[in-house]
Design a protein around this motif. Structure first.
Motif, PDB file in Angstrom:
ATOM      1  N   VAL A   5     -20.183  20.656 -30.301  1.00 41.29           N
ATOM      2  CA  VAL A   5     -20.947  20.042 -31.375  1.00 41.29           C
ATOM      3  C   VAL A   5     -21.354  21.087 -32.397  1.00 41.29           C
ATOM      4  N   THR A   6     -21.192  20.726 -33.672  1.00 41.94           N
ATOM      5  CA  THR A   6     -21.599  21.568 -34.786  1.00 41.94           C
ATOM      6  C   THR A   6     -22.622  20.806 -35.613  1.00 41.94           C
ATOM      7  N   ASN A   7     -23.749  21.442 -35.914  1.00 42.01           N
ATOM      8  CA  ASN A   7     -24.770  20.840 -36.776  1.00 42.01           C
ATOM      9  C   ASN A   7     -24.701  21.480 -38.150  1.00 42.01           C
ATOM     10  N   ARG A   8     -24.857  20.670 -39.175  1.00 42.94           N
ATOM     11  CA  ARG A   8     -24.865  21.171 -40.552  1.00 42.94           C
ATOM     12  C   ARG A   8     -25.962  20.459 -41.334  1.00 42.94           C
ATOM     13  N   VAL A   9     -26.409  21.097 -42.406  1.00 41.89           N
ATOM     14  CA  VAL A   9     -27.416  20.500 -43.281  1.00 41.89           C
ATOM     15  C   VAL A   9     -26.895  20.554 -44.706  1.00 41.89           C
ATOM     16  N   VAL A  10     -26.994  19.427 -45.401  1.00 41.18           N
ATOM     17  CA  VAL A  10     -26.654  19.349 -46.814  1.00 41.18           C
ATOM     18  C   VAL A  10     -27.967  19.165 -47.569  1.00 41.18           C
ATOM     19  N   GLU A  11     -28.253  20.079 -48.462  1.00 39.52           N
ATOM     20  CA  GLU A  11     -29.509  20.043 -49.219  1.00 39.52           C
ATOM     21  C   GLU A  11     -29.421  19.021 -50.354  1.00 39.52           C
ATOM     22  N   PRO A  12     -30.579  18.543 -50.832  1.00 41.52           N
ATOM     23  CA  PRO A  12     -30.584  17.594 -51.961  1.00 41.52           C
ATOM     24  C   PRO A  12     -29.807  18.136 -53.159  1.00 41.52           C
ATOM     25  N   GLY A  13     -29.171  17.220 -53.862  1.00 46.27           N
ATOM     26  CA  GLY A  13     -28.393  17.588 -55.036  1.00 46.27           C
ATOM     27  C   GLY A  13     -26.944  17.893 -54.725  1.00 46.27           C
ATOM     28  N   ASN A  14     -26.566  17.796 -53.479  1.00 44.42           N
ATOM     29  CA  ASN A  14     -25.225  18.139 -53.040  1.00 44.42           C
ATOM     30  C   ASN A  14     -24.584  16.897 -52.417  1.00 44.42           C
ATOM     31  N   ASP A  15     -23.293  16.748 -52.604  1.00 40.35           N
ATOM     32  CA  ASP A  15     -22.627  15.603 -51.968  1.00 40.35           C
ATOM     33  C   ASP A  15     -21.562  16.033 -50.956  1.00 40.35           C
ATOM     34  N   GLU A  16     -21.706  17.245 -50.431  1.00 46.16           N
ATOM     35  CA  GLU A  16     -20.793  17.715 -49.398  1.00 46.16           C
ATOM     36  C   GLU A  16     -20.851  16.758 -48.204  1.00 46.16           C
ATOM     37  N   HIS A  17     -19.736  16.362 -47.702  1.00 48.15           N
ATOM     38  CA  HIS A  17     -19.564  15.447 -46.572  1.00 48.15           C
ATOM     39  C   HIS A  17     -19.965  14.000 -46.896  1.00 48.15           C
ATOM     40  N   LEU A  18     -20.196  13.706 -48.178  1.00 48.50           N
ATOM     41  CA  LEU A  18     -20.552  12.336 -48.567  1.00 48.50           C
ATOM     42  C   LEU A  18     -19.479  11.342 -48.139  1.00 48.50           C
ATOM     43  N   ASP A  19     -18.216  11.664 -48.383  1.00 49.88           N
ATOM     44  CA  ASP A  19     -17.141  10.734 -48.034  1.00 49.88           C
ATOM     45  C   ASP A  19     -17.085  10.480 -46.525  1.00 49.88           C
ATOM     46  N   ALA A  20     -17.260  11.521 -45.719  1.00 53.39           N
ATOM     47  CA  ALA A  20     -17.248  11.351 -44.261  1.00 53.39           C
ATOM     48  C   ALA A  20     -18.429  10.497 -43.807  1.00 53.39           C
ATOM     49  N   ALA A  21     -19.599  10.698 -44.411  1.00 53.70           N
ATOM     50  CA  ALA A  21     -20.781   9.897 -44.066  1.00 53.70           C
ATOM     51  C   ALA A  21     -20.557   8.442 -44.466  1.00 53.70           C
ATOM     52  N   TRP A  22     -20.000   8.234 -45.660  1.00 53.23           N
ATOM     53  CA  TRP A  22     -19.712   6.863 -46.105  1.00 53.23           C
ATOM     54  C   TRP A  22     -18.742   6.175 -45.136  1.00 53.23           C
ATOM     55  N   GLU A  23     -17.685   6.881 -44.742  1.00 53.32           N
ATOM     56  CA  GLU A  23     -16.699   6.296 -43.832  1.00 53.32           C
ATOM     57  C   GLU A  23     -17.330   5.936 -42.487  1.00 53.32           C
ATOM     58  N   LEU A  24     -18.200   6.793 -41.957  1.00 54.83           N
ATOM     59  CA  LEU A  24     -18.885   6.485 -40.704  1.00 54.83           C
ATOM     60  C   LEU A  24     -19.791   5.275 -40.881  1.00 54.83           C
ATOM     61  N   LYS A  25     -20.572   5.252 -41.955  1.00 54.80           N
ATOM     62  CA  LYS A  25     -21.455   4.122 -42.239  1.00 54.80           C
ATOM     63  C   LYS A  25     -20.662   2.827 -42.358  1.00 54.80           C
ATOM     64  N   GLU A  26     -19.551   2.867 -43.048  1.00 56.22           N
ATOM     65  CA  GLU A  26     -18.723   1.671 -43.228  1.00 56.22           C
ATOM     66  C   GLU A  26     -18.090   1.203 -41.914  1.00 56.22           C
ATOM     67  N   ARG A  27     -17.714   2.132 -41.053  1.00 51.80           N
ATOM     68  CA  ARG A  27     -17.188   1.759 -39.741  1.00 51.80           C
ATOM     69  C   ARG A  27     -18.260   1.014 -38.940  1.00 51.80           C
ATOM     70  N   ILE A  28     -19.481   1.521 -38.993  1.00 50.57           N
ATOM     71  CA  ILE A  28     -20.586   0.864 -38.297  1.00 50.57           C
ATOM     72  C   ILE A  28     -20.863  -0.503 -38.924  1.00 50.57           C
ATOM     73  N   ARG A  29     -20.830  -0.579 -40.250  1.00 47.78           N
ATOM     74  CA  ARG A  29     -21.056  -1.854 -40.937  1.00 47.78           C
ATOM     75  C   ARG A  29     -20.031  -2.892 -40.510  1.00 47.78           C
ATOM     76  N   SER A  30     -18.762  -2.497 -40.485  1.00 46.84           N
ATOM     77  CA  SER A  30     -17.730  -3.470 -40.152  1.00 46.84           C
ATOM     78  C   SER A  30     -17.782  -3.884 -38.681  1.00 46.84           C
ATOM     79  N   GLU A  31     -18.187  -2.993 -37.796  1.00 48.51           N
ATOM     80  CA  GLU A  31     -18.237  -3.310 -36.370  1.00 48.51           C
ATOM     81  C   GLU A  31     -19.522  -4.032 -35.969  1.00 48.51           C
ATOM     82  N   GLU A  32     -20.644  -3.722 -36.659  1.00 51.71           N
ATOM     83  CA  GLU A  32     -21.937  -4.241 -36.217  1.00 51.71           C
ATOM     84  C   GLU A  32     -22.653  -5.104 -37.251  1.00 51.71           C
ATOM     85  N   GLY A  33     -22.178  -5.102 -38.487  1.00 55.65           N
ATOM     86  CA  GLY A  33     -22.811  -5.903 -39.518  1.00 55.65           C
ATOM     87  C   GLY A  33     -24.134  -5.337 -40.022  1.00 55.65           C
TER      88      GLY A  33
END
Length: 158
Positions: A5-33
Motif C-alpha cells: 500500500v502506498t499513501n499519497r496526499v494531493v494538496e488543494p489547487g491540484n488535480d493530480e489523480h483526479l481521473d483515477a478518483a473519478w473512475e473509482l467514484k463512478e465504479r462505485i456509483r454504477s455498482e451501488e447507486g
C-alpha cells in the motif's frame, strides 16, 4: 493476501489523480447507486480539497478521502474488493489526526455508509430532507467528542 500500500496526499489547487478518483467514484456509483455527483461538481470539489489517497502498489487507486480545511469530508470512497480491510478507517483517522472536528453527509438510504460512520464513532446530528439533487435525504454526521478522534487516529496510525 497482502498488498503493498502506498499513501499519497494531493494538496488543494491540484488535480493530480483526479481521473483515477473519478473512475473509482463512478465504479462505485454504477455498482451501488451512490456517489452520484456530476463530473464538474466532483472536479471542483476535488481541486478545493486536500485529498488523501491509498494505492495498491504504485498505480491502482483503492480509496480516497477529499477533505475541506474545516475537516468536512466531501468524499470518502473505498473500492469494493478492498472494503473491510481498514482503509476507510485509516483515511478517516488521517483526517481526524489533522482536524479538530470531522464531519460529513451520508445518503440516508445508504445504510452501509451510515453504519460505517457510526461504527467508528460518528453521531447523526440531523436528518435533512431533499439534500441531494435527486431529492434524496441525508444525515449530517460528526465524529463524537471526548477524545474519540484521538483514539481512532492513534489506533490506525502507523
Amino acid at each position: 493476501m497482502s498488498i503493498d500500500v502506498t499513501n499519497r496526499v494531493v494538496e488543494p489547487g491540484n488535480d493530480e489523480h483526479l481521473d483515477a478518483a473519478w473512475e473509482l467514484k463512478e465504479r462505485i456509483r454504477s455498482e451501488e447507486g451512490v456517489l452520484k455527483q456530476r463530473r464538474g461538481f466532483f472536479a471542483d470539489a476535488y481541486r478545493r480539497a486536500t485529498v488523501h489517497l491509498v494505492f495498491a502498489g504504485e498505480e491502482e487507486l483503492i480509496g480516497f478521502a477529499a477533505v475541506r480545511r474545516d475537516g468536512y469530508v466531501l468524499f470518502l470512497a473505498v473500492d469494493m474488493p478492498h472494503r473491510g480491510e481498514g482503509f476507510g478507517e485509516r483515511l478517516i483517522a488521517t483526517v481526524a489526526d489533522e482536524h479538530g472536528s470531522v464531519s460529513c453527509h451520508a445518503r440516508a438510504s445508504n445504510q452501509d455508509a451510515v453504519g460505517f460512520y457510526e461504527h467508528i464513532g460518528f453521531e447523526v446530528q440531523r436528518h435533512i430532507d431533499h439534500y441531494y439533487e435527486d431529492g434524496g435525504a441525508a444525515y449530517y454526521l460528526k465524529l463524537g467528542d471526548g477524545g474519540l478522534a484521538d483514539r481512532i487516529s492513534s489506533f490506525f496510525r502507523g
